[in-house]
Scaffold this motif. Structure first.
Motif, PDB file in Angstrom:
ATOM      1  N   VAL A 495       0.850  -1.191   0.000  1.00 38.38           N
ATOM      2  CA  VAL A 495       0.000   0.000   0.000  1.00 38.38           C
ATOM      3  C   VAL A 495       0.886   1.241   0.000  1.00 38.38           C
ATOM      4  O   VAL A 495       1.833   1.339   0.795  1.00 38.38           O
ATOM      5  CB  VAL A 495      -0.946  -0.001   1.218  1.00 38.38           C
ATOM      6  N   THR A 496       0.595   2.154  -0.888  1.00 35.55           N
ATOM      7  CA  THR A 496       1.363   3.389  -1.004  1.00 35.55           C
ATOM      8  C   THR A 496       0.409   4.559  -1.207  1.00 35.55           C
ATOM      9  O   THR A 496      -0.794   4.370  -1.411  1.00 35.55           O
ATOM     10  CB  THR A 496       2.330   3.323  -2.206  1.00 35.55           C
ATOM     11  N   ALA A 497       0.958   5.754  -1.155  1.00 34.90           N
ATOM     12  CA  ALA A 497       0.175   6.963  -1.419  1.00 34.90           C
ATOM     13  C   ALA A 497       0.260   7.322  -2.900  1.00 34.90           C
ATOM     14  O   ALA A 497       1.313   7.207  -3.519  1.00 34.90           O
ATOM     15  CB  ALA A 497       0.697   8.114  -0.578  1.00 34.90           C
ATOM     16  N   ALA A 498      -0.865   7.759  -3.456  1.00 36.29           N
ATOM     17  CA  ALA A 498      -0.898   8.286  -4.820  1.00 36.29           C
ATOM     18  C   ALA A 498      -1.403   9.719  -4.748  1.00 36.29           C
ATOM     19  O   ALA A 498      -2.337  10.020  -3.985  1.00 36.29           O
ATOM     20  CB  ALA A 498      -1.803   7.437  -5.701  1.00 36.29           C
ATOM     21  N   PRO A 499      -0.805  10.637  -5.502  1.00 34.08           N
ATOM     22  CA  PRO A 499      -1.238  12.035  -5.445  1.00 34.08           C
ATOM     23  C   PRO A 499      -2.669  12.205  -5.952  1.00 34.08           C
ATOM     24  O   PRO A 499      -3.097  11.513  -6.880  1.00 34.08           O
ATOM     25  CB  PRO A 499      -0.232  12.750  -6.344  1.00 34.08           C
ATOM     26  N   LYS A 508      -3.345   3.662  -2.538  1.00 38.13           N
ATOM     27  CA  LYS A 508      -3.161   2.808  -3.697  1.00 38.13           C
ATOM     28  C   LYS A 508      -2.714   1.428  -3.226  1.00 38.13           C
ATOM     29  O   LYS A 508      -1.809   1.315  -2.400  1.00 38.13           O
ATOM     30  CB  LYS A 508      -2.101   3.395  -4.632  1.00 38.13           C
ATOM     31  N   ALA A 509      -3.338   0.388  -3.748  1.00 34.80           N
ATOM     32  CA  ALA A 509      -2.971  -0.992  -3.400  1.00 34.80           C
ATOM     33  C   ALA A 509      -2.412  -1.688  -4.635  1.00 34.80           C
ATOM     34  O   ALA A 509      -3.057  -1.725  -5.687  1.00 34.80           O
ATOM     35  CB  ALA A 509      -4.173  -1.752  -2.876  1.00 34.80           C
ATOM     36  N   THR A 510      -1.209  -2.207  -4.510  1.00 26.26           N
ATOM     37  CA  THR A 510      -0.583  -2.989  -5.570  1.00 26.26           C
ATOM     38  C   THR A 510      -0.579  -4.442  -5.102  1.00 26.26           C
ATOM     39  O   THR A 510      -0.009  -4.756  -4.054  1.00 26.26           O
ATOM     40  CB  THR A 510       0.843  -2.490  -5.846  1.00 26.26           C
ATOM     41  N   ILE A 511      -1.215  -5.319  -5.880  1.00 22.14           N
ATOM     42  CA  ILE A 511      -1.587  -6.642  -5.368  1.00 22.14           C
ATOM     43  C   ILE A 511      -1.097  -7.760  -6.279  1.00 22.14           C
ATOM     44  O   ILE A 511      -1.203  -7.679  -7.507  1.00 22.14           O
ATOM     45  CB  ILE A 511      -3.127  -6.737  -5.231  1.00 22.14           C
ATOM     46  N   ILE A 512      -0.567  -8.815  -5.645  1.00 17.22           N
ATOM     47  CA  ILE A 512      -0.315 -10.091  -6.312  1.00 17.22           C
ATOM     48  C   ILE A 512      -1.471 -11.015  -5.959  1.00 17.22           C
ATOM     49  O   ILE A 512      -1.795 -11.191  -4.773  1.00 17.22           O
ATOM     50  CB  ILE A 512       1.017 -10.715  -5.870  1.00 17.22           C
ATOM     51  N   ARG A 560       8.648   0.725  -1.953  1.00 16.64           N
ATOM     52  CA  ARG A 560       7.425   1.505  -2.139  1.00 16.64           C
ATOM     53  C   ARG A 560       7.663   2.739  -2.997  1.00 16.64           C
ATOM     54  O   ARG A 560       6.763   3.218  -3.678  1.00 16.64           O
ATOM     55  CB  ARG A 560       6.838   1.895  -0.780  1.00 16.64           C
ATOM     56  N   LYS A 561       8.884   3.249  -2.944  1.00 10.19           N
ATOM     57  CA  LYS A 561       9.187   4.424  -3.757  1.00 10.19           C
ATOM     58  C   LYS A 561       9.014   4.110  -5.233  1.00 10.19           C
ATOM     59  O   LYS A 561       8.511   4.933  -6.011  1.00 10.19           O
ATOM     60  CB  LYS A 561      10.615   4.897  -3.484  1.00 10.19           C
ATOM     61  N   ASP A 562       9.416   2.917  -5.673  1.00  9.98           N
ATOM     62  CA  ASP A 562       9.267   2.530  -7.066  1.00  9.98           C
ATOM     63  C   ASP A 562       7.797   2.385  -7.448  1.00  9.98           C
ATOM     64  O   ASP A 562       7.401   2.703  -8.572  1.00  9.98           O
ATOM     65  CB  ASP A 562       9.995   1.216  -7.336  1.00  9.98           C
ATOM     66  N   ILE A 563       6.996   1.883  -6.513  1.00 11.55           N
ATOM     67  CA  ILE A 563       5.563   1.748  -6.788  1.00 11.55           C
ATOM     68  C   ILE A 563       4.924   3.123  -6.920  1.00 11.55           C
ATOM     69  O   ILE A 563       4.109   3.378  -7.803  1.00 11.55           O
ATOM     70  CB  ILE A 563       4.869   0.943  -5.673  1.00 11.55           C
ATOM     71  N   LYS A 564       5.330   4.035  -6.023  1.00 14.54           N
ATOM     72  CA  LYS A 564       4.778   5.390  -6.086  1.00 14.54           C
ATOM     73  C   LYS A 564       5.086   6.037  -7.430  1.00 14.54           C
ATOM     74  O   LYS A 564       4.289   6.780  -7.968  1.00 14.54           O
ATOM     75  CB  LYS A 564       5.352   6.254  -4.945  1.00 14.54           C
TER      76      LYS A 564
END
Length: 564
Positions: A495-499, A508-512, A560-564
């Motif tokens: 889970v990360t923040a999206a602007p 924001k949820a990035t899921i496998i 998480r930085k890469d996901i953001k």
């Protein structure tokens, strides 16, 4: 052996344990002599470790044999110019030579830097020059030797390269390898055939000339996501800090066989495959695989070798509960534990449903040993990190440095009013400014956040920089991840923040996805509604991405930085 180092070994409950657990700190402690060699003298036929691989090769080594081999390896290392205080990097994956090498280096007072085989040339150059590494002992893995050879040209301190074969028992390097890599020394050939003169030179060493308690025993480069890694240095008392890890959290048994899932390049290896286990007189199990790792193979090894205790990151448990475990008998394993990332309540409950056993969570960092954990057989609150370990006077503070009340989120800090103690790191080697940035105002600052309930249990919420600020709400990433992991379609997530132009940030949820699920708009809505119903609705992920894998650092932490 526990009695050698503890004033008291049995405790009636957690309160008794926390108040009365005391380490008898030797004046000049060296794990190689005071643990390995003492066990070799007292119980020479007791098993130190069992190593096996997926080629059906197996090696059982007793403490008597381990002493003999580590003496030879220590003599060999001295014969090639390694001495007290020299930094030596070990890149040995899961080869049994790691255990021989690290104990041997302890015996001559050298400083060990375990590292992963996934390093590139640039990684190696940075590490060698940051720590003035003098020698590298490495296993032949893909392009690793080429990377090291190329790096050596840019590393003035790196004088010696020592090779370990990737396969087989006590086999030296092939003639083909030697022709291709002529600058490498053959570890197997060198230490097994070390000269009598070199052995005599080693045995002539006086203990007071080998090491002192404040010398650097071990150092790890932490994985950096925004900057170069820091070198976390530990002194020769560090192994004593892991008595709690092994005996009171993992609950290893004298004469038992313990399996921790960890490559030797990570700090978790010495947490679960070396120091505390041998002090508790428990054997360690090493599974060396060559092909792609399959978690179910661990259950097969537990069944085959009658492993008695097991520790793995939550990711392993998440994958295991996707399998049909009913066909395996792993009843020999009495204690299950986890660390490395927070354990979701869903995984905890599912594991208990399948096995009848609870998973005991623990928390620590490269800079510490176990600092929060679930003690003995006392009550577990699923999802909680547990309570503070002895010596770790853990508390929670706010941004102004004030202690927070129960129920309030604060930074996890270690009260250092009584000074340093076995297990807590010395410094970030060569970087006084970074050391002071985390050790100040009487505390060691972990940069991890948690809250404490009325019973004294700590609950992880995320890193300092992992807080999402959405429409005035502060949302911890782990809070949302814990809920997502309860959904049957989710096997791993970040889970990360999206602007967002209106709310500032959104979740924001990035899921496998788990087996049997495919990405769809309907599944996105189902996951969103599930989060809304399970926790405060404002925490639900407004953005959901399905991926095949998550970007991670070389130590396995999600980037998480890469996901953001």
């Amino acid at each position: 052996m526990l009695e050698d180092f503890l004033e008291k070994t049995e405790f009636k409950d957690y309160n008794d344990f926390f108040a009365n657990y005391k380490i008898k700190v030797p004046e000049n402690f060296n794990f190689g002599y005071d643990v390995v060699d003492v066990l070799a003298q007292r119980t020479p036929d007791a098993t130190a470790f069992i190593w096996c691989n997926d080629n059906d090769e197996e090696l059982r080594m007793t403490f008597g044999e381990l002493k003999e081999r580590t003496d030879k390896a220590a003599a060999y290392f001295r014969s090639i110019g390694i001495k007290r205080g020299d930094f030596v990097m070990l890149i040995l994956q899961r080869r049994y030579e790691f255990w021989i090498s690290i104990v041997a280096l302890h015996k001559i007072g050298a400083s060990v830097i375990p590292a992963t085989h996934m390093l590139t040339k640039e990684d190696i150059v940075f590490r060698c020059n940051a720590a003035y590494i003098k020698a590298v002992v490495a296993v032949d893995h893909r392009e690793l030797f080429t990377y090291i050879e190329d790096a050596q040209k840019e590393c003035p301190s790196l004088k010696t390269l020592v090779a370990v074969p990737p396969f087989g028992l006590d086999k030296g390097m092939s003639d083909e390898f030697k022709a291709k890599h002529p600058t490498w020394l053959d570890f197997t050939e060198g230490y097994l055939n070390v000269s009598e003169a070199a052995l005599a030179d080693f045995h002539a060493l006086k203990r007071e000339d080998i090491s002192k308690n404040d010398d650097i025993l071990l150092a790890y480069f932490t994985s950096g996501t925004t900057s170069h890694p820091k070198l976390v240095s530990h002194n020769f008392l560090y192994p004593l800090g892991h008595i709690v890890t092994a005996s009171y959290w993992q609950q290893v048994q004298k004469g038992g066989l313990h399996l921790t899932v960890a490559d030797t390049g990570w700090g978790k290896a010495v947490w679960g495959k070396l120091y505390g286990q041998w002090i508790a007189e428990c054997s360690v199990f090493i599974y060396d695989y060559h092909d792609k790792f399959k978690p179910i193979d661990l259950i097969k090894q537990i069944e085959k070798h009658h492993i008695t205790s097991f520790c793995a990151p939550p990711t392993i448990y998440r994958f295991l509960i996707q399998e049909d475990l009913s066909q395996y008998d792993f009843s020999s394993c009495l204690h299950w534990s986890t660390a490395g990332e927070p354990l979701s309540e869903e995984v905890f409950n599912k594991w208990k449903e399948i096995t009848g056993k609870e998973i005991r969570e623990g928390f620590g960092q490269t800079e510490t040993t176990l600092s929060l954990f679930n003690y003995g057989n006392e009550r577990i609150k699923p999802g909680s990190l547990g309570k503070p370990a002895p010596y770790y006077n853990v508390t929670l503070i706010d941004e102004e440095g004030n202690k927070v009340e129960d129920g309030e989120v604060g930074e996890i800090v270690v009260d250092m009013s009584n000074g340093n103690f076995p297990g807590l790191f010395m410094e970030y080697f060569g970087d006084e400014a970074k050391t002071k940035s985390v050790m100040h105002d009487g505390y060691y600052h972990t940069s991890d956040n948690a809250w404490r309930d009325e019973d004294g249990y700590f609950w992880f919420t995320g890193r300092n920089d992992d807080v999402i600020k959405c429409s005035g709400y502060r949302i911890g990433t782990f809070e949302v991840e814990s809920v997502l992991m309860q959904h049957p379609a989710v096997v791993e997530c970040a889970v990360t923040a999206a602007p967002d132009p209106v709310r500032g940030q959104v979740v924001k949820a990035t899921i496998i996805l788990a087996k049997g699920y495919e990405p769809s708009d309907e599944l996105v809505k189902d996951i969103q509604n599930f989060v809304k119903k399970t926790t405060a609705p404002y925490k639900y992920p407004r953005i959901v991405d399905f991926v095949k894998e998550l970007p991670k650092t070389i130590s396995g932490k999600i980037k998480r930085k890469d996901i953001k």
